[in-house]
Design an enzyme around this catalytic site. Sequence first.
Site, mmCIF file in Angstrom:
data_model
loop_
_atom_site.group_PDB
_atom_site.id
_atom_site.type_symbol
_atom_site.label_atom_id
_atom_site.label_comp_id
_atom_site.label_asym_id
_atom_site.label_seq_id
_atom_site.Cartn_x
_atom_site.Cartn_y
_atom_site.Cartn_z
ATOM 1 N N CYS A 1 -29.442 42.193 71.158
ATOM 2 C CA CYS A 1 -30.840 41.821 70.851
ATOM 3 C C CYS A 1 -31.564 41.187 72.040
ATOM 4 O O CYS A 1 -32.770 40.963 71.977
ATOM 5 C CB CYS A 1 -30.888 40.911 69.635
ATOM 6 S SG CYS A 1 -30.291 41.739 68.157
ATOM 7 N N ASN B 1 -35.244 42.727 61.600
ATOM 8 C CA ASN B 1 -34.697 42.537 62.946
ATOM 9 C C ASN B 1 -34.446 43.927 63.537
ATOM 10 O O ASN B 1 -33.587 44.663 63.048
ATOM 11 C CB ASN B 1 -33.392 41.729 62.823
ATOM 12 C CG ASN B 1 -32.697 41.497 64.154
ATOM 13 O OD1 ASN B 1 -32.933 42.214 65.124
ATOM 14 N ND2 ASN B 1 -31.826 40.512 64.192
ATOM 15 N N HIS C 1 -37.306 36.788 69.868
ATOM 16 C CA HIS C 1 -36.639 37.905 69.199
ATOM 17 C C HIS C 1 -36.698 37.652 67.696
ATOM 18 O O HIS C 1 -36.371 36.564 67.222
ATOM 19 C CB HIS C 1 -35.193 38.001 69.687
ATOM 20 C CG HIS C 1 -34.321 38.794 68.770
ATOM 21 N ND1 HIS C 1 -34.640 40.074 68.388
ATOM 22 C CD2 HIS C 1 -33.163 38.495 68.141
ATOM 23 C CE1 HIS C 1 -33.712 40.525 67.565
ATOM 24 N NE2 HIS C 1 -32.808 39.575 67.396
HETATM 25 O O1 UT7 Z 1 -30.204 39.584 66.063
HETATM 26 C C1 UT7 Z 1 -28.958 39.030 66.457
HETATM 27 C C2 UT7 Z 1 -28.871 37.677 65.970
HETATM 28 N N1 UT7 Z 1 -28.640 37.653 64.529
HETATM 29 C C3 UT7 Z 1 -29.126 36.691 63.825
HETATM 30 O O2 UT7 Z 1 -29.807 35.878 64.386
HETATM 31 C C4 UT7 Z 1 -28.734 36.510 62.364
HETATM 32 C C5 UT7 Z 1 -28.263 35.100 62.165
HETATM 33 N N2 UT7 Z 1 -27.827 34.790 60.822
HETATM 34 C C6 UT7 Z 1 -28.633 34.839 59.742
HETATM 35 O O3 UT7 Z 1 -29.760 35.245 59.826
HETATM 36 C C7 UT7 Z 1 -28.085 34.306 58.447
HETATM 37 O O4 UT7 Z 1 -26.852 33.680 58.675
HETATM 38 C C8 UT7 Z 1 -27.913 35.396 57.381
HETATM 39 C C9 UT7 Z 1 -29.261 35.907 56.915
HETATM 40 C C10 UT7 Z 1 -27.073 36.551 57.901
HETATM 41 C C11 UT7 Z 1 -27.208 34.826 56.148
HETATM 42 O O5 UT7 Z 1 -27.944 33.697 55.670
HETATM 43 P P1 UT7 Z 1 -27.189 32.330 55.373
HETATM 44 O O6 UT7 Z 1 -28.201 31.408 54.848
HETATM 45 O O7 UT7 Z 1 -26.443 31.920 56.615
HETATM 46 O O8 UT7 Z 1 -26.215 32.703 54.215
HETATM 47 P P2 UT7 Z 1 -24.621 32.634 54.176
HETATM 48 O O9 UT7 Z 1 -24.017 33.713 55.038
HETATM 49 O O10 UT7 Z 1 -24.180 31.242 54.388
HETATM 50 O O11 UT7 Z 1 -24.389 32.994 52.679
HETATM 51 C C12 UT7 Z 1 -24.735 32.095 51.608
HETATM 52 C C13 UT7 Z 1 -24.399 32.770 50.287
HETATM 53 C C14 UT7 Z 1 -22.975 33.317 50.265
HETATM 54 O O12 UT7 Z 1 -22.475 33.139 48.955
HETATM 55 P P3 UT7 Z 1 -21.468 31.925 48.642
HETATM 56 O O13 UT7 Z 1 -20.294 32.134 49.550
HETATM 57 O O14 UT7 Z 1 -22.247 30.672 48.938
HETATM 58 O O15 UT7 Z 1 -21.158 32.121 47.192
HETATM 59 C C15 UT7 Z 1 -23.158 34.787 50.563
HETATM 60 O O16 UT7 Z 1 -22.122 35.585 49.990
HETATM 61 O O17 UT7 Z 1 -25.252 33.894 50.109
HETATM 62 C C16 UT7 Z 1 -24.463 35.051 49.888
HETATM 63 N N3 UT7 Z 1 -25.169 36.202 50.455
HETATM 64 C C17 UT7 Z 1 -26.102 36.861 49.780
HETATM 65 N N4 UT7 Z 1 -26.624 36.687 48.553
HETATM 66 C C18 UT7 Z 1 -27.596 37.516 48.155
HETATM 67 C C19 UT7 Z 1 -25.020 36.759 51.693
HETATM 68 N N5 UT7 Z 1 -25.872 37.786 51.820
HETATM 69 C C20 UT7 Z 1 -26.558 37.875 50.652
HETATM 70 C C21 UT7 Z 1 -27.571 38.722 50.169
HETATM 71 N N6 UT7 Z 1 -28.060 38.499 48.927
HETATM 72 N N7 UT7 Z 1 -28.079 39.718 50.927
#
Ligand code: UT7
Length: 362
Positions: A128, A301, A271
């Site tokens: 990215c 993204n 980005h």
């Molecule tokens: O471009 C390159 C750089 N990339 C980025 O900058 C991305 C960086 N990361 C992010 O944007 C975020 O970490 C994500 C959007 C990928 C995820 O958001 P988060 O707030 O960090 O969520 P998480 O991974 O901590 O997940 C929280 C909960 C989990 O459930 P439990 O374990 O708490 O029960 C996930 O399984 O949300 C769940 N989850 C979802 N729920 C509904 C993960 N993805 C989804 C989804 N819909 N799509």
Amino acid sequence: MPPGPSAPCDPPIRTPQDRSAVLCGLAGWVPPRVVTNEELSRRLDTSDAWIRTRTGIGRRHVVEPGQATSDLAVEAGRRALRSAGTDAVDAVVVATTTPDRPCPATAPVVASRLGLTGAAAFDVSAVCTGFVYGLASAAGLIAAGVAERVLLIGADAYSAIVDPDDRANAIIFGDGAGAVVLRAGRPDEPGAVGHFDLGSDGTGEEMITVAAGGSRWPARTGEEVSREDRHFAMRGKEVFRHAVTRMAASARATLALADRKAEDVDHFVPHQANLRILRAVTEELGLPEDRCVSNVESVGNTGAASIPLALSDAAARGVVRPGDRVLLTAFGGGLTWGSCLLTWPALHRPDRPYDQGGELAP
Ligand code: UT7
């Protein structure tokens, strides 16, 4: 006594040069097919509310089967050349993580399809951060006198490498391309690019990967390569933290090189990773929220395309105006990061944020 011979790379030359790369064309293109959060919610265990709250994304564009990164790059490149009022460049640089094929690079075929056979053409692979690395590479070609004009395209079709059933990543990424044309000019002209800050930390290699398919682990027929290992994987939470700290540090380093302060920045164009990341970095820099340019809601993204697509969107809406000071900052797999400061030039203003399919109007 004359000074003794110095080491070949010593001393570092930090003085501004009298020749700079100047931005003179800009365009964006996204494939017509739109995937909304509602559509994703029908086949994945997710919801519009979750996606919007956690990422700020409302929809994204994706390629049709058979459509590749070069197809996106050609559309954006053609429009950027038109915006610059030129049909000739000395080099074509394509920043991408989703090349048409592992070999050869995508840039030569893009150049030929744009009628630029004979121009130097190569890909930049910095995930990215690719557009900012590409901008530095293009600026270097011009500053060194190797090229007079360069077409730089950030293009990615993440839908080709993201597992459609992986809800954590399928909601984030979209496909698209954004392109700029740079010409040789003076460092004090509006549109002159630089100062730059670029960096990497390969100890974070595992945070964003496609595990199989390279020389470390060739994905040969007959060998056991799981579905997971053939697709894009990201440790979202860790990446989130690194993205905020690295982008803020890179933005600050660039401002320091230019002897500027955050409040001198009219528009911060990060980005477009995730709206929460953009807000956190903007706050870290002490900038008001309205100085941060974002189009993540409408395109998601888009990897190396995200900064030029955000610029194209902001230019079309009249948000970024000639004379404004603009700071670009990116972060991506590798890990890699980079920033560039420039003053916005008097560009031909696009009539819409980005084209979506169709032929170029005559
Ligand atoms: O471009 C390159 C750089 N990339 C980025 O900058 C991305 C960086 N990361 C992010 O944007 C975020 O970490 C994500 C959007 C990928 C995820 O958001 P988060 O707030 O960090 O969520 P998480 O991974 O901590 O997940 C929280 C909960 C989990 O459930 P439990 O374990 O708490 O029960 C996930 O399984 O949300 C769940 N989850 C979802 N729920 C509904 C993960 N993805 C989804 C989804 N819909 N799509």
